[in-house]
Design an enzyme around this catalytic site. Structure first.
Site, PDB file in Angstrom:
ATOM      1  N   SER A 143      22.471  -5.602   3.901  1.00  0.00           N
ATOM      2  CA  SER A 143      22.847  -4.196   4.423  1.00  0.00           C
ATOM      3  C   SER A 143      21.646  -4.000   5.561  1.00  0.00           C
ATOM      4  O   SER A 143      20.760  -4.728   5.852  1.00  0.00           O
ATOM      5  CB  SER A 143      22.153  -3.189   3.354  1.00  0.00           C
ATOM      6  OG  SER A 143      21.799  -1.927   3.670  1.00  0.00           O
ATOM      7  N   TYR A 156      15.395  -0.680  -3.477  1.00  0.00           N
ATOM      8  CA  TYR A 156      16.680  -1.396  -3.156  1.00  0.00           C
ATOM      9  C   TYR A 156      16.361  -2.255  -1.953  1.00  0.00           C
ATOM     10  O   TYR A 156      16.977  -3.287  -1.697  1.00  0.00           O
ATOM     11  CB  TYR A 156      17.502  -0.225  -3.100  1.00  0.00           C
ATOM     12  CG  TYR A 156      18.902  -0.433  -2.243  1.00  0.00           C
ATOM     13  CD1 TYR A 156      20.091  -0.832  -2.952  1.00  0.00           C
ATOM     14  CD2 TYR A 156      19.028  -0.201  -1.225  1.00  0.00           C
ATOM     15  CE1 TYR A 156      21.106  -1.312  -2.297  1.00  0.00           C
ATOM     16  CE2 TYR A 156      20.341  -0.535  -0.490  1.00  0.00           C
ATOM     17  CZ  TYR A 156      21.171  -0.969  -1.177  1.00  0.00           C
ATOM     18  OH  TYR A 156      22.563  -1.308  -0.327  1.00  0.00           O
ATOM     19  N   LYS A 160      17.819  -6.016  -0.323  1.00  0.00           N
ATOM     20  CA  LYS A 160      18.743  -6.412   0.436  1.00  0.00           C
ATOM     21  C   LYS A 160      18.120  -7.481   1.642  1.00  0.00           C
ATOM     22  O   LYS A 160      18.907  -8.147   2.072  1.00  0.00           O
ATOM     23  CB  LYS A 160      19.109  -4.916   0.950  1.00  0.00           C
ATOM     24  CG  LYS A 160      20.166  -4.197   0.262  1.00  0.00           C
ATOM     25  CD  LYS A 160      21.409  -4.669   0.234  1.00  0.00           C
ATOM     26  CE  LYS A 160      21.898  -5.249  -1.253  1.00  0.00           C
ATOM     27  NZ  LYS A 160      23.333  -5.554  -1.439  1.00  0.00           N
TER      28      LYS A 160
END
Ligand code: NAD
Ligand code: RM4
Length: 253
Positions: A143, A156, A160
């Site tokens: 990401s 999160y 990533k």
């Protein structure tokens, strides 16, 4: 037909980016296996779409956070399709939440699904490719969040960054086997993962207005870059990361 005759496996292939990549891989001549987590209706629809394109397709249910799901998916898919040439590690979650009161279970689950899940799946796929002896290509869906922070994504964004780093290290570990490892770094793509977060029209407009190409992304925007990195056109590309964000990352001044 960039993937003619290839056997392509995709985790989280029932919806969103995984679904778009699975269908594009089939359009490019691949047979496809998807993993999904308790998402049978959507998974069946992807399988039917791919079979309508004249390619083989199978769906295998399993939680990527459980290490046993990785061997079950790779073994089941290899039996059904006759082997594994391309592996796309895509499954992921992002339950948006503030940092100061982040529940420990939410942190643990996000790490287990996004990072441990990617590790075990990629490891199982790589072992299958090494056994086959013909090399292969692995693409991880990381990401833009590997490079920038997010106020409600403190659990999160490290996953990533971790997935991006996993591809760099795996590229070194697997180069001698002819297995290439790369990641794509999507910007903001309209899928179920951020439906609630983007239901605030002001936030959505703010995000879109920062993107030089003038719009948020669609899952299909990722399909071409994933297929390219998986294909022999990218035969000398390994350890690389490709931003697919409409220019959002570079738009700081
Ligand atoms: P999505 O919610 O539309 O799809 C997620 C897919 O993953 C579904 O097929 C779901 O069944 C599967 N999945 C979820 N948890 C799973 C588990 N435990 N085991 C197996 N499968 C599981 O989301 P999406 O936006 O398509 O996200 C796909 C990937 O793209 C994620 O890794 C996400 O971090 C990444 N990503 C998304 C965006 C975005 O803006 N949508 C941006 C950058 C990166
Ligand atoms: C991505 C990126 C997007 C967000 C999704 C959930 O990595 O941060 O902006 O909507 O995750």
């Amino acid at each position: 037909m960039l993937l003619e005759g290839k056997r392509v496996l995709i985790t989280g292939g029932s919806r969103g980016i995984g679904r778009a990549a699975a269908i594009e891989a089939a359009r490019q001549g691949a047979d496809v296996a998807i993993n999904h987590f308790d998402d049978h209706v959507h998974a069946d629809s992807v399988v039917a779409t791919i079979r309508d394109l004249g390619r083989q397709a199978v769906a295998v249910e399993g939680d990527v956070a459980a290490p046993a799901s990785a061997t079950a998916f790779v073994t089941g898919a290899a039996e059904a399709l006759g082997g594994v040439d391309v592996f796309v590690s895509n499954a992921g979650i992002c339950p948006f939440h503030a940092f100061l009161d982040m529940p420990a279970e939410m942190l643990e689950r996000t790490l287990r699904v996004n990072l441990h899940g990617a590790f075990y799946m990629v490891q199982a796929a790589a072992n299958q490719m090494v056994r086959q002896g013909n090399g292969g290509a692995i693409v991880a869906v990381s990401s833009i969040s590997a490079l920038v922070g997010g106020e409600y994504q403190t659990h999160y964004t490290p996953t990533k960054a971790g997935v991006h780093s996993l591809m760099q290290s795996a590229a070194i570990a697997l180069g001698r086997h002819g297995i290439r490892c790369n990641s794509v770094l999507p910007g903001t793509i309209l899928t179920d993962i951020n439906k609630d977060d983007l239901s605030d029209p002001d936030k959505r407009e703010r995000m879109a207005s920062r993107i030089p190409l003038g719009r948020l992304g669609e899952p299909e925007d990722l399909a071409g870059p994933i297929v390219f990195l998986a294909s022999d056109l990218a035969r000398y590309v390994t350890g690389a990361a490709l931003l697919v964000d409409g220019g959002a990352f570079v738009n700081l001044q």
